[in-house]
Scaffold this motif. Sequence first.
Motif, PDB file in Angstrom:
ATOM      1  N   ILE A  49       0.834  -1.207   0.000  1.00  0.00           N
ATOM      2  CA  ILE A  49       0.000   0.000   0.000  1.00  0.00           C
ATOM      3  C   ILE A  49       0.866   1.252   0.000  1.00  0.00           C
ATOM      4  CG2 ILE A  49      -1.621   1.355   1.394  1.00  0.00           C
ATOM      5  CD1 ILE A  49      -2.890  -1.330   2.229  1.00  0.00           C
ATOM      6  N   LEU A  50       1.905   1.284   0.837  1.00  0.00           N
ATOM      7  CA  LEU A  50       2.780   2.449   0.893  1.00  0.00           C
ATOM      8  C   LEU A  50       3.557   2.633  -0.407  1.00  0.00           C
ATOM      9  CD1 LEU A  50       4.112   2.255   4.547  1.00  0.00           C
ATOM     10  CD2 LEU A  50       2.421   3.833   3.600  1.00  0.00           C
ATOM     11  N   ALA A  51       3.983   1.540  -1.025  1.00  0.00           N
ATOM     12  CA  ALA A  51       4.678   1.645  -2.310  1.00  0.00           C
ATOM     13  C   ALA A  51       3.739   2.180  -3.380  1.00  0.00           C
ATOM     14  CB  ALA A  51       5.231   0.281  -2.715  1.00  0.00           C
ATOM     15  N   TYR A  52       2.495   1.734  -3.370  1.00  0.00           N
ATOM     16  CA  TYR A  52       1.513   2.231  -4.335  1.00  0.00           C
ATOM     17  C   TYR A  52       1.270   3.726  -4.138  1.00  0.00           C
ATOM     18  CZ  TYR A  52      -2.968   3.024  -6.589  1.00  0.00           C
ATOM     19  OH  TYR A  52      -3.989   3.543  -7.347  1.00  0.00           O
ATOM     20  N   LEU A  53       1.101   4.142  -2.886  1.00  0.00           N
ATOM     21  CA  LEU A  53       0.880   5.571  -2.609  1.00  0.00           C
ATOM     22  C   LEU A  53       2.084   6.414  -3.013  1.00  0.00           C
ATOM     23  CD1 LEU A  53      -0.946   5.373   0.826  1.00  0.00           C
ATOM     24  CD2 LEU A  53      -1.937   5.924  -1.405  1.00  0.00           C
ATOM     25  N   ALA A  54       3.284   5.889  -2.769  1.00  0.00           N
ATOM     26  CA  ALA A  54       4.483   6.624  -3.187  1.00  0.00           C
ATOM     27  C   ALA A  54       4.562   6.719  -4.704  1.00  0.00           C
ATOM     28  CB  ALA A  54       5.732   5.934  -2.615  1.00  0.00           C
ATOM     29  N   PHE A  55       4.190   5.648  -5.390  1.00  0.00           N
ATOM     30  CA  PHE A  55       4.205   5.657  -6.851  1.00  0.00           C
ATOM     31  C   PHE A  55       3.201   6.651  -7.393  1.00  0.00           C
ATOM     32  CE2 PHE A  55       2.478   4.010 -10.874  1.00  0.00           C
ATOM     33  CZ  PHE A  55       3.628   4.080 -11.658  1.00  0.00           C
ATOM     34  N   ARG A  56       2.008   6.680  -6.808  1.00  0.00           N
ATOM     35  CA  ARG A  56       0.974   7.611  -7.254  1.00  0.00           C
ATOM     36  C   ARG A  56       1.370   9.063  -6.992  1.00  0.00           C
ATOM     37  NH1 ARG A  56      -4.293   6.160  -9.111  1.00  0.00           N
ATOM     38  NH2 ARG A  56      -4.475   8.383  -8.797  1.00  0.00           N
ATOM     39  N   ALA A  57       2.003   9.324  -5.860  1.00  0.00           N
ATOM     40  CA  ALA A  57       2.424  10.679  -5.527  1.00  0.00           C
ATOM     41  C   ALA A  57       3.532  11.146  -6.468  1.00  0.00           C
ATOM     42  CB  ALA A  57       2.896  10.746  -4.081  1.00  0.00           C
ATOM     43  N   ARG A  58       4.401  10.222  -6.849  1.00  0.00           N
ATOM     44  CA  ARG A  58       5.499  10.580  -7.734  1.00  0.00           C
ATOM     45  C   ARG A  58       5.022  10.759  -9.165  1.00  0.00           C
ATOM     46  NH1 ARG A  58      10.928  10.802  -7.541  1.00  0.00           N
ATOM     47  NH2 ARG A  58      12.124  10.035  -9.301  1.00  0.00           N
ATOM     48  N   ALA A  59       4.014   9.981  -9.566  1.00  0.00           N
ATOM     49  CA  ALA A  59       3.515  10.060 -10.937  1.00  0.00           C
ATOM     50  C   ALA A  59       2.716  11.353 -11.168  1.00  0.00           C
ATOM     51  CB  ALA A  59       2.646   8.834 -11.243  1.00  0.00           C
ATOM     52  N   GLY A  60       2.234  11.931 -10.112  1.00  0.00           N
ATOM     53  CA  GLY A  60       1.598  13.218 -10.259  1.00  0.00           C
ATOM     54  C   GLY A  60       0.140  13.183 -10.140  1.00  0.00           C
TER      55      GLY A  60
END
Length: 60
Positions: A49-60
């Motif tokens: 879940i945290l990796a997904y949230l980090a990916f989404r935050a980085r993708a914009g």
Amino acid sequence: MNWLMLLSLAVIIATVAAVTGIKPKKTRPVAHTNMMGMARFFLLVLAIILAYLAFRARAG
């Protein structure tokens, strides 16, 4: 190092100790119990879940 870095380091060390089953001498074994299995599963789900949230935050 600020307090957030120290807290992050403590969390990483505790997670590695919990997943690998490292324990002090003369303590009760919990490495192969059902509760430890559920704790490892929860840590895995939380990491995903945290990796997904980090990916989404980085993708914009």
